[in-house]
Design a protein around this motif. Structure first.
Motif, PDB file in Angstrom:
ATOM      1  N   GLY A 331       0.806  -1.214   0.000  1.00 51.04           N
ATOM      2  CA  GLY A 331       0.000   0.000   0.000  1.00 51.04           C
ATOM      3  C   GLY A 331       0.837   1.261   0.000  1.00 51.04           C
ATOM      4  O   GLY A 331       0.281   2.361   0.033  1.00 51.04           O
ATOM      5  N   ARG A 333       2.928   4.261  -1.521  1.00 51.81           N
ATOM      6  CA  ARG A 333       2.719   4.957  -2.791  1.00 51.81           C
ATOM      7  C   ARG A 333       4.066   5.344  -3.397  1.00 51.81           C
ATOM      8  O   ARG A 333       5.034   5.574  -2.695  1.00 51.81           O
ATOM      9  N   GLY A 337       4.819   6.039 -10.596  1.00 52.10           N
ATOM     10  CA  GLY A 337       5.151   4.615 -10.685  1.00 52.10           C
ATOM     11  C   GLY A 337       4.905   4.027 -12.064  1.00 52.10           C
ATOM     12  O   GLY A 337       5.556   3.071 -12.453  1.00 52.10           O
ATOM     13  N   TRP A 338       3.964   4.588 -12.801  1.00 52.44           N
ATOM     14  CA  TRP A 338       3.622   4.038 -14.119  1.00 52.44           C
ATOM     15  C   TRP A 338       4.693   4.374 -15.163  1.00 52.44           C
ATOM     16  O   TRP A 338       4.709   3.833 -16.247  1.00 52.44           O
ATOM     17  N   SER A 367       0.291  -5.151  -2.159  1.00 56.41           N
ATOM     18  CA  SER A 367      -0.118  -4.037  -3.029  1.00 56.41           C
ATOM     19  C   SER A 367      -0.818  -4.556  -4.275  1.00 56.41           C
ATOM     20  O   SER A 367      -0.374  -5.529  -4.882  1.00 56.41           O
ATOM     21  N   GLN A 368      -1.870  -3.866  -4.652  1.00 57.04           N
ATOM     22  CA  GLN A 368      -2.575  -4.270  -5.864  1.00 57.04           C
ATOM     23  C   GLN A 368      -1.915  -3.664  -7.104  1.00 57.04           C
ATOM     24  O   GLN A 368      -2.180  -4.080  -8.212  1.00 57.04           O
ATOM     25  N   HIS A 369      -1.078  -2.667  -6.902  1.00 59.56           N
ATOM     26  CA  HIS A 369      -0.380  -1.993  -8.002  1.00 59.56           C
ATOM     27  C   HIS A 369      -1.340  -1.433  -9.036  1.00 59.56           C
ATOM     28  O   HIS A 369      -1.162  -1.644 -10.235  1.00 59.56           O
ATOM     29  N   GLY A 370      -2.354  -0.750  -8.594  1.00 59.63           N
ATOM     30  CA  GLY A 370      -3.266  -0.131  -9.550  1.00 59.63           C
ATOM     31  C   GLY A 370      -4.697  -0.379  -9.127  1.00 59.63           C
ATOM     32  O   GLY A 370      -4.969  -1.218  -8.266  1.00 59.63           O
ATOM     33  N   ASP A 371      -5.597   0.371  -9.736  1.00 62.42           N
ATOM     34  CA  ASP A 371      -7.005   0.215  -9.394  1.00 62.42           C
ATOM     35  C   ASP A 371      -7.711  -0.639 -10.432  1.00 62.42           C
ATOM     36  O   ASP A 371      -7.205  -0.845 -11.528  1.00 62.42           O
ATOM     37  N   ARG A 373     -10.078  -1.815 -13.299  1.00 55.81           N
ATOM     38  CA  ARG A 373     -10.610  -1.262 -14.548  1.00 55.81           C
ATOM     39  C   ARG A 373     -11.469  -2.322 -15.225  1.00 55.81           C
ATOM     40  O   ARG A 373     -11.497  -3.459 -14.780  1.00 55.81           O
ATOM     41  N   PRO A 428      -3.960  -6.869 -15.933  1.00 58.20           N
ATOM     42  CA  PRO A 428      -3.659  -5.442 -15.792  1.00 58.20           C
ATOM     43  C   PRO A 428      -4.880  -4.636 -15.364  1.00 58.20           C
ATOM     44  O   PRO A 428      -4.737  -3.514 -14.883  1.00 58.20           O
ATOM     45  N   SER A 429      -6.085  -5.200 -15.539  1.00 54.75           N
ATOM     46  CA  SER A 429      -7.298  -4.497 -15.116  1.00 54.75           C
ATOM     47  C   SER A 429      -7.638  -4.782 -13.661  1.00 54.75           C
ATOM     48  O   SER A 429      -8.631  -4.272 -13.151  1.00 54.75           O
ATOM     49  N   LYS A 430      -6.851  -5.631 -13.003  1.00 54.19           N
ATOM     50  CA  LYS A 430      -7.028  -5.973 -11.581  1.00 54.19           C
ATOM     51  C   LYS A 430      -8.418  -6.539 -11.301  1.00 54.19           C
ATOM     52  O   LYS A 430      -9.088  -6.163 -10.341  1.00 54.19           O
TER      53      LYS A 430
ATOM     54  N   THR B  42       1.235   6.249  -7.263  1.00 51.12           N
ATOM     55  CA  THR B  42       0.549   4.975  -7.489  1.00 51.12           C
ATOM     56  C   THR B  42      -0.532   4.800  -6.410  1.00 51.12           C
ATOM     57  O   THR B  42      -0.340   5.241  -5.277  1.00 51.12           O
ATOM     58  N   LYS B  44      -2.870   3.430  -3.411  1.00 49.76           N
ATOM     59  CA  LYS B  44      -2.459   2.662  -2.229  1.00 49.76           C
ATOM     60  C   LYS B  44      -3.330   1.434  -2.019  1.00 49.76           C
ATOM     61  O   LYS B  44      -3.272   0.804  -0.965  1.00 49.76           O
ATOM     62  N   THR B  45      -4.117   1.089  -3.028  1.00 51.31           N
ATOM     63  CA  THR B  45      -5.010  -0.062  -2.909  1.00 51.31           C
ATOM     64  C   THR B  45      -4.218  -1.335  -2.608  1.00 51.31           C
ATOM     65  O   THR B  45      -3.193  -1.595  -3.228  1.00 51.31           O
ATOM     66  N   VAL B  46      -4.724  -2.122  -1.665  1.00 51.66           N
ATOM     67  CA  VAL B  46      -4.141  -3.441  -1.433  1.00 51.66           C
ATOM     68  C   VAL B  46      -5.173  -4.498  -1.812  1.00 51.66           C
ATOM     69  O   VAL B  46      -6.364  -4.210  -1.898  1.00 51.66           O
ATOM     70  N   ASP B  58      -0.306  -2.258 -14.534  1.00 49.39           N
ATOM     71  CA  ASP B  58      -1.709  -1.838 -14.504  1.00 49.39           C
ATOM     72  C   ASP B  58      -2.026  -1.142 -15.817  1.00 49.39           C
ATOM     73  O   ASP B  58      -1.177  -1.064 -16.702  1.00 49.39           O
TER      74      ASP B  58
END
Lengths: 449, 269
Positions: A331, A333, A337-338, A367-371, A373, A428-430, B42, B44-46, B58
């Motif tokens: 988590g 930041r 990062g992209w 970390s999910q490394h992104g939201d 989509r 990549p879309s999580k 980036t 902070k979602t886990v 992503d």
């Protein structure tokens, strides 16, 4: 037979268990979670304050009360914790530490499938038998077309089955004989093995089928194995059971000992000395982390990092797991990062320069490394999905749109959510792929009930 | 040092994000704020369940990889627009003069594309309570590359708005579209304003009337094969055309980048 699973992915995490077993002394608390059993509706059979011994039924399946779930220890029911909608989350038992966790029982040795089945149901060993499709507890009256026993695990940091079963070889053999009686002579028993693992002496057996699998994870997942050996059509059922449960059955039948003692592997990047511990099902094992943690904020996962479940406050491996993984919480930041080249981040794609570092052990965290989509047609699922004739993205979309006919056409009966774990990792879309498949399966099961 | 910067920025972001929460006065701009926030830091979602570890890639990374793959064609195209202009005028121009001219053509177009497209994207994301998807960054990059250099800016704006609205948002946004929005923008201009995107006169920017900018295909069709550019000229890309379309070498370099990065971006092309 030899089978090769070509598509898949081995994640290289730090914290593989060393071949060493420590005994954990009994703890004060024992946690029994009805949520360990998929989609089970429990009917409680005990109240707080009741005394229990090894094998005392705690709760039963509401839809088939023959299936009971028993206490693995001697002690007192301390609390029944309920969550949202009064769902029973956990039964907390206060353990009498002076009493042994092995109970001697007397019974007439079973000679027919029915008597054996009733014995397993009576002593709470039936729930270890599960079925595909759906990965739910097998229905005692069903007739499976095959029985599978997975003898290795290919997941990240998975325990060696040899370590788990080393002392129970005779029990395992007795258990296999019992299973042959249970399913009858015509139903094949498949032992799914890997050349990488010790074969648990099982190669000497005659009335079982030895199936060898090679390739990256998920070569050890049951789904792709069943898909290769005995593909499932609508209406087909196969049963499966973990080998330590087979040994448990064998011990009951050959020695008259009922016990839920077992070995689990404490693994993960957040553990300094990952190795094996022997304990009893449900025991609070948090003492195994004492002075053994390398991180402050960790997630305790029962099972592996791909398809395991975070255990929350009840620190014990779940019923079907023989592994606890401790993973640092992420988590944090990162600025832009992209855009960064990032030599230290793991990615299946080559969009980070870290792919130039071969066999590097990465610092994984949660970390999910992104939201999240929407799905984008990237084709990346196909590269890690082990089934030859199932289209992963299309099946996920069918689940998302609740299209049961399409799910069936696309072969949902063959898959389980864990088979989509790698798709979820590389997506990549999580997308929550496993949850989507699980919900799809549940919808079909509810439809069929 | 980097970590300290990230921590400071993160604290700042946490502080500001409270103004955009539900029930707060700036909530109607929360999607925009979120887009800007996740641009700099980036998320902070886990993970919450399922797989506890995830790939570092992503959608932002996928899209930036595609944009990097577009850069060779774009850079060459910017120079080529200037070069073709000065050749048509009969003037000799330095490399930087050509680049400068090309930039003057490309920059306004890309600004107009992003402003018109992103405005619609942000409005839709806000209305739906979603985050702004990254797909438009590539679309907005592609549209100026497939337009003739002299196309009026208002047409670019209208075409972009049309494509974002009717090729993407009406179907549910990025991932739900069944047509490529950038190509829809070009198709829109082709059918709505054919005079600016067809014929011989539109492929060279600011060309005098006497100069024909006929495409090699048009020349071949009219039988004037002798006037066609050589194979090498066509392959290298020193021929009239849209900004991003002329150089086959640059496009192949982009394809190579996508193939090397494998994974997600490889299939997007």
């Amino acid at each position: 037979m030899e089978y090769r699973i070509r598509k898949g992915l081995d994640l290289h995490l730090a914290g593989a268990p060393l071949p060493m077993v420590d005994a954990l002394p009994p703890s004060e608390c024992c946690y029994i979670r009805p949520t360990d059993y998929r989609w089970l509706t429990p009917k409680m059979l005990v109240q707080p304050g009741d005394s229990v011994q090894v094998g005392t039924p705690l709760f039963a399946d509401k839809f088939d009360e023959r299936i009971v779930f028993v206490s693995p220890v001697e002690g007192t029911v301390c609390e029944i914790v309920r969550g949202e909608k009064r769902v029973v989350e956990c039964i907390i038992l206060s353990v009498d530490r002076n009493q042994p966790t092995i109970r001697k029982v007397d019974f007439n040795p079973p000679t027919t499938p029915e008597t054996l089945r009733n014995l397993l149901l009576q002593y709470g060993l039936w729930p270890s038998m599960r079925q595909r499709p759906f990965s739910i507890i097998a229905r005692p009256d069903d007739h499976p077309k095959a029985l599978f026993i997975p003898c290795f695990d290919s997941a990240p940091l998975a325990p060696s089955y040899k370590m788990l079963l080393n002392e129970h070889r005779d029990n395992l053999l007795a258990g296999l004989r019992a299973l042959r009686l249970l399913v009858g002579d015509k139903v094949p028993i498949h032992l799914c093995m890997s050349h990488k693992e010790d074969n648990l002496f099982l190669e000497s057996l005659h009335d079982v089928q030895l199936q060898y699998f090679t390739g990256p994870h998920p070569a050890g997942n049951l789904g792709p194995q069943i898909h290769r050996i005995s593909p499932l059509d609508k209406g087909d059922i196969v049963w499966y059971i973990q080998p330590w449960n087979v040994a448990q059955i064998g011990r009951l039948l050959s020695k008259g000992e009922l016990t839920f003692n077992r070995i689990f592997a404490l693994t993960g990047p957040a553990i300094r000395h990952p190795h094996y511990y022997s304990t009893t099902l449900g025991m609070d094992v948090s003492r195994s982390f004492d002075h053994n943690l390398s991180e402050e904020h960790v997630r305790i996962i029962s099972g592996n990092v791909l398809s395991g479940t975070a255990v929350g406050d009840y620190v014990t491996p779940r019923f079907y797991d023989a592994q606890l993984t401790l993973l640092p919480e992420g988590g944090e930041r990162e600025v832009l990062g992209w855009l960064r080249p990032n030599l230290h981040k793991w990615s299946f794609s080559h969009t980070f320069l870290a792919w130039l570092v071969k066999h590097h052990i990465f610092n994984f965290n949660t970390s999910q490394h992104g939201d999240q989509r929407n799905f984008v047609m990237t084709g990346v699922y196909d590269k890690v999905f082990p089934y030859q004739s199932i289209l992963p993205l299309e099946l996920l979309k069918a689940c998302k749109t609740h299209n049961i006919e399409l799910m069936e056409d696309l072969g949902i009966y063959e898959v389980d959510d864990e088979d989509f774990a790698l798709c979820e990792v590389v997506c990549p879309s999580k997308m929550p792929c496993q949850e989507m498949i699980r919900e799809g399966l549940r919808e079909i099961l509810n439809e069929n009930r | 040092m980097k970590t300290v910067d990230a921590m400071k920025l993160s604290q700042l972001s946490d502080k500001f994000s409270t103004y955009f929460e539900k029930g707060k006065p700036l909530h109607f701009l929360s999607s925009l704020y979120d887009a800007i926030d996740s641009f700099f830091l980036t998320p902070k979602t886990v993970t919450k369940g399922g797989s506890h570890v995830r790939d570092a890639v992503d959608m932002k990374r996928v899209m930036i990889t595609v944009m990097i793959a577009l850069l060779p064609a774009l850079c060459f195209g910017i120079w080529n627009v200037g070069s073709q202009h000065y050749i048509a005028l009969g003037e000799s121009a330095s490399f930087w003069k050509c680049v400068g001219y090309g930039l003057l053509k490309w920059l306004p177009m890309v600004v107009v594309t992003y402003v018109s497209g992103l405005t619609i994207e942000v409005i839709f994301a806000q209305r739906r309570g979603h985050q702004v998807a990254e797909g438009f960054f590539v679309t907005g990059f592609l549209i100026p590359m497939i337009m003739p250099p002299d196309v009026p800016l208002w047409m670019v704006a209208v075409a972009t708005a049309f494509s974002v609205l009717f090729a993407k948002e009406v179907f549910g946004g990025t991932g739900y579209n069944f047509l490529n929005p950038a190509l829809v923008a070009r198709a829109f201009v082709f059918f709505a304003y054919p005079s600016v995107i067809s014929g011989d006169a539109v492929w060279i920017s600011g060309a005098p009337d006497a100069v024909s900018g006929a495409t090699p295909l048009a020349l071949a069709a009219s039988g004037a094969t002798g006037q066609m550019p050589s194979f090498m000229e066509m392959f290298v890309g020193t021929v009239p055309g849209c900004i991003g379309e002329t150089s086959k070498i640059a496009i192949l370099i982009g394809a190579l980048i996508l193939l090397l990065t494998q994974g997600p971006a490889g299939r997007l092309c």
